[in-house]
Design a protein around this motif. Structure first.
Motif, PDB file in Angstrom:
ATOM      1  N   THR A 259       0.893  -1.127  -0.074  1.00 30.14           N
ATOM      2  CA  THR A 259      -0.041  -0.085  -0.154  1.00 30.14           C
ATOM      3  C   THR A 259       1.013   1.351   0.080  1.00 30.14           C
ATOM      4  OG1 THR A 259      -0.117  -0.188   2.270  1.00 30.14           O
ATOM      5  CG2 THR A 259      -1.775  -1.074   1.190  1.00 30.14           C
ATOM      6  N   CYS A 260       2.155   1.092   0.641  1.00 32.55           N
ATOM      7  CA  CYS A 260       2.620   2.511   0.597  1.00 32.55           C
ATOM      8  C   CYS A 260       3.548   2.597  -0.541  1.00 32.55           C
ATOM      9  CB  CYS A 260       3.846   2.366   1.849  1.00 32.55           C
ATOM     10  SG  CYS A 260       5.180   1.037   1.514  1.00 32.55           S
ATOM     11  N   ASN A 261       3.666   1.621  -1.394  1.00 37.44           N
ATOM     12  CA  ASN A 261       4.509   1.449  -2.651  1.00 37.44           C
ATOM     13  C   ASN A 261       4.016   0.778  -3.785  1.00 37.44           C
ATOM     14  OD1 ASN A 261       6.100   1.582  -4.815  1.00 37.44           O
ATOM     15  ND2 ASN A 261       8.171   1.253  -3.386  1.00 37.44           N
ATOM     16  N   PRO A 262       2.987   1.133  -4.570  1.00 38.51           N
ATOM     17  CA  PRO A 262       2.399   0.291  -5.668  1.00 38.51           C
ATOM     18  C   PRO A 262       3.376  -0.424  -6.594  1.00 38.51           C
ATOM     19  CG  PRO A 262       2.099   2.588  -6.121  1.00 38.51           C
ATOM     20  CD  PRO A 262       2.643   2.525  -4.752  1.00 38.51           C
ATOM     21  N   ASN A 263       4.547  -0.023  -6.655  1.00 34.81           N
ATOM     22  CA  ASN A 263       5.445  -0.598  -7.352  1.00 34.81           C
ATOM     23  C   ASN A 263       6.237  -1.944  -6.656  1.00 34.81           C
ATOM     24  OD1 ASN A 263       5.471   0.959  -9.631  1.00 34.81           O
ATOM     25  ND2 ASN A 263       6.727   2.626  -8.753  1.00 34.81           N
ATOM     26  N   ALA A 264       5.952  -1.809  -5.323  1.00 35.37           N
ATOM     27  CA  ALA A 264       6.599  -3.055  -4.673  1.00 35.37           C
ATOM     28  C   ALA A 264       5.720  -4.391  -4.535  1.00 35.37           C
ATOM     29  CB  ALA A 264       7.011  -2.643  -3.261  1.00 35.37           C
ATOM     30  N   TRP A 265       5.916  -5.279  -5.474  1.00 37.93           N
ATOM     31  CA  TRP A 265       5.182  -6.443  -5.738  1.00 37.93           C
ATOM     32  C   TRP A 265       5.531  -7.521  -4.555  1.00 37.93           C
ATOM     33  CZ3 TRP A 265       3.365  -7.325 -11.362  1.00 37.93           C
ATOM     34  CH2 TRP A 265       2.902  -6.214 -11.918  1.00 37.93           C
ATOM     35  N   ARG A 266       4.619  -7.998  -3.706  1.00 39.99           N
ATOM     36  CA  ARG A 266       4.959  -9.031  -2.849  1.00 39.99           C
ATOM     37  C   ARG A 266       4.962 -10.642  -3.472  1.00 39.99           C
ATOM     38  NH1 ARG A 266       2.792  -7.668   2.449  1.00 39.99           N
ATOM     39  NH2 ARG A 266       1.742  -9.684   2.390  1.00 39.99           N
ATOM     40  N   VAL A 267       6.255 -10.977  -3.345  1.00 41.02           N
ATOM     41  CA  VAL A 267       6.403 -12.242  -4.180  1.00 41.02           C
ATOM     42  C   VAL A 267       7.369 -13.347  -3.270  1.00 41.02           C
ATOM     43  CG1 VAL A 267       6.139 -11.576  -6.535  1.00 41.02           C
ATOM     44  CG2 VAL A 267       8.258 -11.273  -5.402  1.00 41.02           C
ATOM     45  N   GLN A 268       7.151 -14.523  -3.618  1.00 38.31           N
ATOM     46  CA  GLN A 268       8.070 -15.460  -3.125  1.00 38.31           C
ATOM     47  C   GLN A 268       9.128 -16.252  -4.420  1.00 38.31           C
ATOM     48  OE1 GLN A 268       6.167 -18.660  -1.374  1.00 38.31           O
ATOM     49  NE2 GLN A 268       4.305 -18.195  -1.900  1.00 38.31           N
ATOM     50  N   ASP A 269      10.166 -16.547  -4.070  1.00 35.78           N
ATOM     51  CA  ASP A 269      10.804 -17.335  -5.097  1.00 35.78           C
ATOM     52  C   ASP A 269      10.760 -18.881  -4.892  1.00 35.78           C
ATOM     53  OD1 ASP A 269      12.559 -18.169  -7.160  1.00 35.78           O
ATOM     54  OD2 ASP A 269      14.339 -17.138  -6.254  1.00 35.78           O
ATOM     55  N   PHE A 270       9.798 -19.480  -5.478  1.00 36.76           N
ATOM     56  CA  PHE A 270       9.438 -20.827  -5.207  1.00 36.76           C
ATOM     57  C   PHE A 270      10.258 -21.568  -6.227  1.00 36.76           C
ATOM     58  CE2 PHE A 270       6.681 -19.667  -8.739  1.00 36.76           C
ATOM     59  CZ  PHE A 270       6.729 -20.841  -9.698  1.00 36.76           C
TER      60      PHE A 270
ATOM     61  N   SER B  40      13.495 -24.430  -1.378  1.00 35.79           N
ATOM     62  CA  SER B  40      13.740 -23.876  -0.145  1.00 35.79           C
ATOM     63  C   SER B  40      15.262 -23.226  -0.098  1.00 35.79           C
ATOM     64  CB  SER B  40      13.603 -25.078   0.917  1.00 35.79           C
ATOM     65  OG  SER B  40      12.181 -25.558   0.772  1.00 35.79           O
ATOM     66  N   ASN B  41      15.084 -22.262   1.006  1.00 39.55           N
ATOM     67  CA  ASN B  41      16.528 -21.611   1.317  1.00 39.55           C
ATOM     68  C   ASN B  41      16.819 -22.579   2.642  1.00 39.55           C
ATOM     69  OD1 ASN B  41      15.309 -20.880   3.771  1.00 39.55           O
ATOM     70  ND2 ASN B  41      14.802 -18.965   2.710  1.00 39.55           N
ATOM     71  N   SER B  42      18.053 -22.133   3.211  1.00 38.56           N
ATOM     72  CA  SER B  42      18.790 -22.922   4.153  1.00 38.56           C
ATOM     73  C   SER B  42      17.984 -23.071   5.554  1.00 38.56           C
ATOM     74  CB  SER B  42      20.055 -22.213   4.507  1.00 38.56           C
ATOM     75  OG  SER B  42      19.996 -20.865   5.271  1.00 38.56           O
ATOM     76  N   THR B  43      16.973 -22.281   5.561  1.00 36.86           N
ATOM     77  CA  THR B  43      15.830 -22.418   6.722  1.00 36.86           C
ATOM     78  C   THR B  43      14.730 -23.180   6.635  1.00 36.86           C
ATOM     79  OG1 THR B  43      14.876 -20.331   6.186  1.00 36.86           O
ATOM     80  CG2 THR B  43      16.792 -20.148   7.790  1.00 36.86           C
ATOM     81  N   GLY B  44      14.549 -23.546   5.167  1.00 33.79           N
ATOM     82  CA  GLY B  44      13.529 -24.665   4.981  1.00 33.79           C
ATOM     83  C   GLY B  44      12.284 -23.548   4.529  1.00 33.79           C
ATOM     84  N   TYR B  45      12.524 -22.457   4.177  1.00 35.75           N
ATOM     85  CA  TYR B  45      11.460 -21.628   3.558  1.00 35.75           C
ATOM     86  C   TYR B  45      11.825 -21.012   2.475  1.00 35.75           C
ATOM     87  CZ  TYR B  45       9.598 -21.352   8.219  1.00 35.75           C
ATOM     88  OH  TYR B  45       9.141 -21.574   9.481  1.00 35.75           O
ATOM     89  N   PHE B  46      10.958 -20.735   1.385  1.00 35.60           N
ATOM     90  CA  PHE B  46      11.159 -19.819   0.184  1.00 35.60           C
ATOM     91  C   PHE B  46      11.602 -18.658   0.433  1.00 35.60           C
ATOM     92  CE2 PHE B  46       7.285 -22.712  -1.320  1.00 35.60           C
ATOM     93  CZ  PHE B  46       8.095 -23.670  -1.883  1.00 35.60           C
ATOM     94  N   ASP B  47      12.360 -17.951  -0.458  1.00 32.01           N
ATOM     95  CA  ASP B  47      12.731 -16.553  -0.236  1.00 32.01           C
ATOM     96  C   ASP B  47      11.692 -15.727  -0.530  1.00 32.01           C
ATOM     97  OD1 ASP B  47      15.516 -17.057   0.643  1.00 32.01           O
ATOM     98  OD2 ASP B  47      16.231 -17.048  -1.392  1.00 32.01           O
ATOM     99  N   SER B  48      11.264 -14.805   0.294  1.00 32.66           N
ATOM    100  CA  SER B  48      10.284 -13.854  -0.028  1.00 32.66           C
ATOM    101  C   SER B  48      10.552 -12.468  -0.047  1.00 32.66           C
ATOM    102  CB  SER B  48       9.106 -14.302   0.852  1.00 32.66           C
ATOM    103  OG  SER B  48       9.217 -14.095   2.268  1.00 32.66           O
ATOM    104  N   GLY B  49       9.988 -11.543  -0.780  1.00 30.46           N
ATOM    105  CA  GLY B  49      10.464 -10.100  -0.551  1.00 30.46           C
ATOM    106  C   GLY B  49       9.746  -9.119  -1.749  1.00 30.46           C
ATOM    107  N   TYR B  50      10.154  -8.080  -1.962  1.00 30.91           N
ATOM    108  CA  TYR B  50       9.439  -7.393  -2.891  1.00 30.91           C
ATOM    109  C   TYR B  50      10.304  -7.011  -4.155  1.00 30.91           C
ATOM    110  CZ  TYR B  50       6.991  -6.110   1.384  1.00 30.91           C
ATOM    111  OH  TYR B  50       6.376  -6.181   2.507  1.00 30.91           O
ATOM    112  N   VAL B  51       9.605  -7.110  -5.253  1.00 34.52           N
ATOM    113  CA  VAL B  51      10.209  -6.819  -6.644  1.00 34.52           C
ATOM    114  C   VAL B  51       9.396  -5.713  -7.335  1.00 34.52           C
ATOM    115  CG1 VAL B  51      10.671  -7.838  -8.792  1.00 34.52           C
ATOM    116  CG2 VAL B  51      10.964  -9.165  -6.924  1.00 34.52           C
ATOM    117  N   ASN B  52      10.108  -4.676  -7.954  1.00 40.14           N
ATOM    118  CA  ASN B  52       9.742  -3.563  -8.791  1.00 40.14           C
ATOM    119  C   ASN B  52       8.590  -4.200 -10.041  1.00 40.14           C
ATOM    120  OD1 ASN B  52       9.006  -1.395 -10.244  1.00 40.14           O
ATOM    121  ND2 ASN B  52      11.234  -0.389  -9.606  1.00 40.14           N
TER     122      ASN B  52
END
Length: 205
Positions: free
Chosen positions: A171-182, A186-198
């Motif tokens: 909501t604070c930045n419509p260019n920041a899309w919330r995604v996960q890198d499936f 899985s990363n070293s902690t057993g989760y997918f990397d998740s973050g924001y991409v333009n």
């Protein structure tokens, strides 16, 4: 014959298991983004041309026309916006990422009809669940006010999955899309990397 049938069944089960294991992500979804955060949907235009107007109604000037396949973000900074009805249509305030018009330029904001007709309510655009990179880009850990905290680089034509039930932007930045890198697994902690991409560097599908 019975023995061969049992053996065939065994290999068939193993084959199906291998296919399912290949297509179903095995990692867990990292809640680092915070699913409780306010967010706004990303839509994909499915009509040949969609008019973006300066206000909610056909009497308002057309400030842009977007083609089929264009991505729109439901522009709702406070996270509680709703459709406005005018001229027998529902209207949403939208933001459409376009590198040629600049960040938060007035031309990037407008209103689009949510459906064409009252009867069948033919929708002009639909929810999306996956995004593909249109060029090399980066994943960030923070979204506001500008994205920061580079996590990794992503090659062109790389698929990302929505972090939420549908693809959303911050909501604070419509260019920041919330995604996960499936796709990376899985990363070293057993989760997918998740973050924001333009969103300028993504194509919603």
């Amino acid at each position: 014959m019975v023995k061969w049938t049992k053996l065939s069944s065994k290999y068939f089960v193993l084959f199906v298991f291998a296919i399912v294991s290949f297509y179903v992500p095995t990692g867990k979804v990292d809640a680092a983004l915070g699913s409780y955060q306010k967010k706004q949907p990303v839509y994909d235009v499915k009509t040949a041309g969609l008019n973006i107007r300066s206000g909610t109604g056909t009497s308002y000037p057309i400030i842009a026309q977007v083609s089929q396949g264009t991505d729109l973000v439901d522009y709702c900074p406070d996270g509680v916006c709703s459709n406005t009805t005018a001229d027998s249509q529902a209207w949403k305030r939208v933001y459409y990422p376009n590198a040629s018009i600049g960040y938060y330029a007035n031309a990037a904001l407008g209103y689009a009809a949510w459906y064409n007709t009252v009867g069948n309510r033919t929708f002009n655009y639909h929810y999306t669940y996956v995004a593909k990179t249109s060029r090399w880009t980066q994943m960030f850990s923070s979204d506001c006010s500008n994205m920061s905290g580079v996590m990794k680089g992503l090659n062109e034509n790389y698929y990302l999955q929505s972090f939420d039930s549908e693809l959303h932007a911050s909501t604070c930045n419509p260019n920041a899309w919330r995604v996960q890198d499936f796709q990376a697994g899985s990363n070293s902690t057993g989760y997918f990397d998740s973050g924001y991409v333009n969103g300028w560097n993504l194509k919603a599908e």
